[in-house]
Design an enzyme around this catalytic site. Structure first.
Site, short mmCIF file in Angstrom:
data_model
loop_
_atom_site.label_atom_id
_atom_site.label_comp_id
_atom_site.label_asym_id
_atom_site.label_seq_id
_atom_site.Cartn_x
_atom_site.Cartn_y
_atom_site.Cartn_z
N HIS A 196 8.51 -12.69 -54.59
CA HIS A 196 9.58 -13.79 -54.79
C HIS A 196 9.36 -15.31 -54.11
CE1 HIS A 196 11.95 -10.56 -56.60
NE2 HIS A 196 12.51 -11.51 -57.24
N GLY A 197 8.49 -15.23 -53.35
CA GLY A 197 8.36 -16.53 -52.74
C GLY A 197 7.72 -16.61 -51.20
#
Length: 471
Positions: free
Chosen positions: A325-326
């Protein structure tokens, strides 16, 4: 080019107009050109990145399928995976790991100032990378035949409805649709697509964007200035912001693809009605959770090697899912919390079948616990730092005074969310994603009028980009 912009719908109208007048080969070439134009509207410089990813995995797939030598096949699947992940790592994680390494070296006095490396993140890089990897892995496993048409394969990778924020469609589902005539947009397909597009636009424009500024107030303020009720309502607001934003995008993607004759994977199925962590991940971002299950959890051993190894596999899968996700430790911890929760739930027997269904009261308790634990993990996901996340959690235990912000937030959350949640509860009770389409037309018309009026008269104060464009 956002789905909720007039520019996109002008673009889509032109695509449909020309697409409907072409035969299969011409349709594929036209959709491929339109998809590259669509992505180029975000940043034309990264078109070469999609093309590189496409050529790499197309070539690897042909090499894997052409050989019966297992070492040769392993070389090409390894080459495909390693190069794809290196490209993803450079653009998405190199700056993060460079910063962390320099901070570590600075703490030991090796360097005086931390290194700063900023790379622009290409929109949707995680999504089209996972699309490509699923194909080469499936070809290696002999789950899908090799695609010898470069145009069809390139369209599979870059198909614009799902290009920048999913769903992550498997080669076994989407790729075969590239090589055969698609059904026309008849009455049934138009009705299904309209439902998906209308509900998706409502979730984005009315739910997500109106919750965004409520959540933004809490997460942009110092924890000390907030009361416990304000933090809780801000977390609720973000929970529905990210749901409305991402589920809305996925719904519009599926709807527009449906009008073009394609069927995409279902990505959300009323996740906030889940009654366990396992149930939540069977409803939330389904295309990612099943991708991680089939290409990571099961290859690690799944639940076939005893309880301890099962818990390890759950944790590794969710930690990497969080990192997907990041590039931030908060995402990794968010994934780790979900992994720990899944492991504890399994250890307590939560994943086993029961002879008799739970009582209504027990189901209600499970739902309340699951929803609030999910919301607490969203707090970590949304926070900029661990210090902010911890500070907000501490505020949940104090000062539950009724402030003007709390009153406004509760009123707006009820106004924007309650009718839709009642509708979703009805769908959940029917256990049919398209239950509305089987009702008399007057009920569908009433819902569409409501959705349209809400979008016209209650737009957000400030429109927000789709959250998952960052991933």
């Amino acid at each position: 080019m956002w789905f909720n912009s007039f520019g996109f719908w002008l673009f889509f109208g032109l695509v449909v107009l020309i697409y409907s007048r072409l035969r299969l080969a011409g349709q594929n070439r036209w959709l491929l050109a339109a998809s590259y134009f669509f992505y180029g509207c975000f940043d034309w410089r990264f078109l070469s990145l999609i093309l590189f990813c496409t050529v790499l995995n197309y070539h690897a797939g042909i090499k894997i399928a052409a050989s019966e030598d297992e070492r040769h096949r392993k070389f090409w699947i390894g080459w495909s995976i390693v190069i794809s992940l290196i490209v993803l790592g450079i653009f998405k994680y190199l700056g993060f790991f460079t910063h962390e390494l320099s901070a570590l070296l600075q703490s030991f006095g090796v360097i005086d100032t931390p290194w700063v490396l900023h790379l622009m993140l290409p929109a949707g890089i995680s999504f089209f990378t996972f699309h490509a990897l699923s194909y080469t892995i499936d070809v290696y496993r002999r789950d899908t035949p090799v695609c010898r048409s470069f145009v069809e394969f390139a369209l599979f990778i870059s198909f614009f409805p799902q290009l920048v924020a999913g769903p992550i469609n498997r080669s076994t589902l989407l790729l075969p649709q590239m090589g055969k005539p698609r059904p026309p947009c008849d009455a049934a397909r138009f009705k299904e697509g309209l439902y998906l597009v209308m509900s998706g636009l409502f979730l984005k424009v009315v739910v997500a964007d109106n919750m965004a500024w409520l959540a933004g107030h809490v997460f942009s303020s110092s924890p000390e200035s907030l009361g416990g009720l304000e933090v809780l309502l801000g977390v609720y607001a973000f929970a529905f912001q990210i749901y409305g934003d991402f589920a809305g995008y996925s719904s519009i993607a599926c709807g527009t693809a449906c009008w073009l004759g394609f069927d995409l994977a279902v990505n959300f199925r009323r996740p906030y009605f889940a009654i366990s962590p396992q149930d939540f991940w069977q409803r939330w971002h389904i295309s990612l959770s099943t991708w991680l299950r089939d290409y990571l959890y099961i290859p690690l051993g799944g639940n076939r090697q005893g309880s301890l190894m099962t818990y390890r596999n759950l944790m590794l899968t969710m930690l990497l899912g969080g990192l997907w996700h990041g590039a931030a430790w908060t995402f990794v911890v968010w994934g780790g919390i979900h992994g720990l929760w899944l492991a504890v739930h399994r250890a307590l027997g939560g994943g086993r079948r029961k002879d008799a269904p739970d009582s209504v009261g027990l189901v209600l308790v499970k739902w309340l616990v699951t929803f609030h634990l999910v919301c607490l993990t969203w707090l970590v996901f949304r926070a900029e730092t661990f210090a902010q996340a911890w500070g907000l959690m501490l505020r949940l235990g104090s000062d539950w005074s009724w402030t003007a912000y709390a009153q406004t937030s509760l009123s707006l959350i009820g106004f924007f969310l309650l009718p839709w949640l009642v509708y979703e509860a009805w769908v959940e009770r029917r256990k049919d994603d398209y239950a509305l389409l089987k009702t008399p037309w007057v009920w569908r018309a009433a819902l569409y009028v409501y959705l349209t009026l809400m979008m016209l008269f209650f737009p957000p104060p400030v429109p927000a980009e789709f959250i998952y464009f960052r991933f």
